[in-house]
Scaffold this motif. Structure first.
Motif, PDB file in Angstrom:
ATOM      1  N   THR A 125       0.649  -1.305   0.133  1.00 20.72           N
ATOM      2  CA  THR A 125      -0.024  -0.037   0.097  1.00 20.72           C
ATOM      3  C   THR A 125       1.010   1.094  -0.066  1.00 20.72           C
ATOM      4  N   LEU A 126       2.096   1.195   0.901  1.00 22.22           N
ATOM      5  CA  LEU A 126       2.840   2.467   0.725  1.00 22.22           C
ATOM      6  C   LEU A 126       3.513   2.550  -0.448  1.00 22.22           C
ATOM      7  N   ILE A 127       4.026   1.597  -1.036  1.00 24.65           N
ATOM      8  CA  ILE A 127       4.741   1.668  -2.441  1.00 24.65           C
ATOM      9  C   ILE A 127       3.705   2.107  -3.453  1.00 24.65           C
ATOM     10  N   ALA A 128       2.531   1.633  -3.222  1.00 25.44           N
ATOM     11  CA  ALA A 128       1.567   1.969  -4.279  1.00 25.44           C
ATOM     12  C   ALA A 128       1.149   3.457  -4.431  1.00 25.44           C
ATOM     13  N   SER A 129       1.046   3.888  -3.059  1.00 24.76           N
ATOM     14  CA  SER A 129       0.877   5.388  -2.854  1.00 24.76           C
ATOM     15  C   SER A 129       1.956   6.137  -3.305  1.00 24.76           C
ATOM     16  N   ALA A 130       3.126   5.749  -3.043  1.00 22.32           N
ATOM     17  CA  ALA A 130       4.333   6.583  -3.482  1.00 22.32           C
ATOM     18  C   ALA A 130       4.534   6.533  -4.887  1.00 22.32           C
ATOM     19  N   GLN A 131       4.238   5.398  -5.504  1.00 21.33           N
ATOM     20  CA  GLN A 131       4.165   5.512  -6.961  1.00 21.33           C
ATOM     21  C   GLN A 131       3.084   6.503  -7.850  1.00 21.33           C
ATOM     22  N   ALA A 132       1.963   6.375  -6.999  1.00 22.08           N
ATOM     23  CA  ALA A 132       0.766   7.363  -7.351  1.00 22.08           C
ATOM     24  C   ALA A 132       1.393   8.813  -7.512  1.00 22.08           C
ATOM     25  N   ALA A 133       2.073   8.989  -6.135  1.00 21.47           N
ATOM     26  CA  ALA A 133       2.632  10.501  -5.843  1.00 21.47           C
ATOM     27  C   ALA A 133       3.615  10.920  -6.866  1.00 21.47           C
ATOM     28  N   LYS A 134       4.571   9.934  -7.196  1.00 19.92           N
ATOM     29  CA  LYS A 134       5.581  10.184  -8.345  1.00 19.92           C
ATOM     30  C   LYS A 134       4.705  10.490  -9.618  1.00 19.92           C
ATOM     31  N   ASP A 135       3.678   9.792 -10.077  1.00 19.99           N
ATOM     32  CA  ASP A 135       3.034   9.765 -11.323  1.00 19.99           C
ATOM     33  C   ASP A 135       2.326  11.401 -11.244  1.00 19.99           C
ATOM     34  N   ALA A 136       1.860  11.731 -10.065  1.00 13.37           N
ATOM     35  CA  ALA A 136       1.178  13.067  -9.959  1.00 13.37           C
ATOM     36  C   ALA A 136       2.207  14.110 -10.062  1.00 13.37           C
ATOM     37  N   ILE A 137       3.448  13.892  -9.528  1.00 20.25           N
ATOM     38  CA  ILE A 137       4.402  15.123  -9.481  1.00 20.25           C
ATOM     39  C   ILE A 137       5.149  15.091 -11.052  1.00 20.25           C
ATOM     40  N   VAL A 138       5.300  13.882 -11.689  1.00 20.99           N
ATOM     41  CA  VAL A 138       5.879  13.946 -13.059  1.00 20.99           C
ATOM     42  C   VAL A 138       4.712  14.728 -13.981  1.00 20.99           C
ATOM     43  N   ALA A 139       3.634  14.432 -13.606  1.00 16.15           N
ATOM     44  CA  ALA A 139       2.427  14.783 -14.619  1.00 16.15           C
ATOM     45  C   ALA A 139       2.245  16.394 -14.497  1.00 16.15           C
ATOM     46  N   VAL A 140       2.228  16.712 -13.191  1.00 20.23           N
ATOM     47  CA  VAL A 140       2.003  18.169 -12.810  1.00 20.23           C
ATOM     48  C   VAL A 140       3.158  19.031 -12.762  1.00 20.23           C
ATOM     49  N   LEU A 141       4.236  18.497 -12.058  1.00 22.14           N
ATOM     50  CA  LEU A 141       5.427  19.490 -11.890  1.00 22.14           C
ATOM     51  C   LEU A 141       6.503  19.417 -12.754  1.00 22.14           C
ATOM     52  N   GLU A 142       6.280  18.371 -13.862  1.00 23.92           N
ATOM     53  CA  GLU A 142       7.566  18.095 -14.785  1.00 23.92           C
ATOM     54  C   GLU A 142       8.123  19.447 -15.431  1.00 23.92           C
TER      55      GLU A 142
END
Length: 329
Positions: free
Chosen positions: A125-142
């Motif tokens: 669950t923690l890793i899935a949440s971290a992956q989701a956070a990465k995806d959001a950061i890459v998509a929004v803050l790239e």
């Protein structure tokens, strides 16, 4: 007779033994069957725990392959802590699978297998949440991350440390908001951050390419050079201002900025060289060597007119001789 008695005794014992087995609920066959069912149950539970552990192990590998610590260090830290405990617990269970249904501790109703599965689930669950956070950061803050890469090339951090650090802090704040799932709010803040990044990029590209020229012009403005050669100083100033305006309006056209900066640098060198000539001529006048200076210049022009096939034009003024040379060219 004895043989008959012995046979009767053996028969009686045999009958008595059968009644004893019949007295056991379910009989011997059911006892064996219960034991087999328990073993199968233990194995099934162990298999589930093992499957959960392997899923957690796979999730832990993605921390490195996906660089998750760069995006969500807090969750990655928590996952690593649980993983260290989980590895020890599963190693003990793997050594003795029969412990799968034993209580994990006196203070818990969970079995050993339950503990393994729960910790495994926490990790995934923690890793899935971290992956989701990465995806959001890459998509929004790239775009923001890319902007920082540009700023680093033109030494923004070195030349404007305070502004750069403020933008880094804001970037980290927005990353934290994305990790907490506040994507819509972050997207609303992006235009303001982009404007600040662009302003710093303008300042940084100007400083990187034109910093030395602009600094030289400030010195010239407060020196005798701008007073003795005011028109040349204006040329140098105008050239630098044109380069400055172009750089601020075209921050990533580096080749063109370099070309315009070079023109401004040449104008600064020009005023310095002309002032040196002025000083030499001034010194020559003090030393009563005007004639030698004039003859030296006349000789240089004469050599040019001869080379151009114009003959001897020394009866003309210097400007007239140069005009005749221009006609040839």
């Amino acid at each position: 007779m004895k043989k008959t008695l012995i046979a009767l005794a053996l028969g009686t014992l045999s009958l008595t033994g059968c009644k004893t087995l019949d007295a056991v609920p379910g009989g011997l066959g059911d006892l064996v069957g219960t034991k087999e069912v328990d073993q199968a149950q233990v194995q099934a539970v162990y298999n589930k725990a093992q499957e959960a552990y392997l899923s957690a192990k796979s999730a832990m590998r993605s921390i490195a392959t996906e660089s998750l610590a760069d995006f969500d260090p807090s969750r990655v830290k928590d996952a690593n802590k649980i993983w260290n405990d989980l590895q020890e617990e599963f190693a003990e269970l793997e050594a003795k699978p029969e412990r799968a249904l034993e209580k994990a501790s006196l203070f818990s109703s969970n079995t050993v297998a339950d503990e393994v599965m729960e910790q495994s689930q926490e990790i995934t669950t923690l890793i899935a949440s971290a992956q989701a956070a990465k995806d959001a950061i890459v998509a929004v803050l790239e775009p923001v991350r890319a902007h920082f890469a540009v700023l680093d090339k033109i030494e923004a951090q070195k030349n404007f440390p305070k502004q750069y650090e403020q933008l880094v802090e804001r970037h980290e704040e927005l990353k934290g908001m994305l990790i907490d799932g506040e994507q819509a709010k972050v997207e609303g803040y992006l235009p303001e951050l982009s404007n600040r990044l662009h302003k710093l990029e303008q300042d940084a590209v100007e400083k990187f390419y034109l910093g030395e020229v602009l600094s030289d012009l400030k010195v010239l403005a407060n020196s005798d050079k701008s007073e003795v050669l005011p028109a040349v100083f204006v040329d140098a100033k105008n050239s630098a201002e044109l380069a400055q305006a172009f750089a601020r309006n075209n921050v990533r056209q580096y080749q063109d900025i370099e070309a315009k900066t070079l023109l401004a640098q040449l104008q600064v060198k020009r005023i310095n060289r002309l002032f040196e000539e002025h000083i030499r001529r001034k010194e020559a006048l003090k030393n009563d060597s005007v004639e030698s200076q004039l003859l030296a210049l006349e000789k240089q022009i004469f050599q040019l007119t001869q080379k151009a096939g114009l003959g001897d034009l020394r009866h003309l003024s210097f400007s007239e001789q140069l005009a005749e040379l221009n006609k040839v060219n």
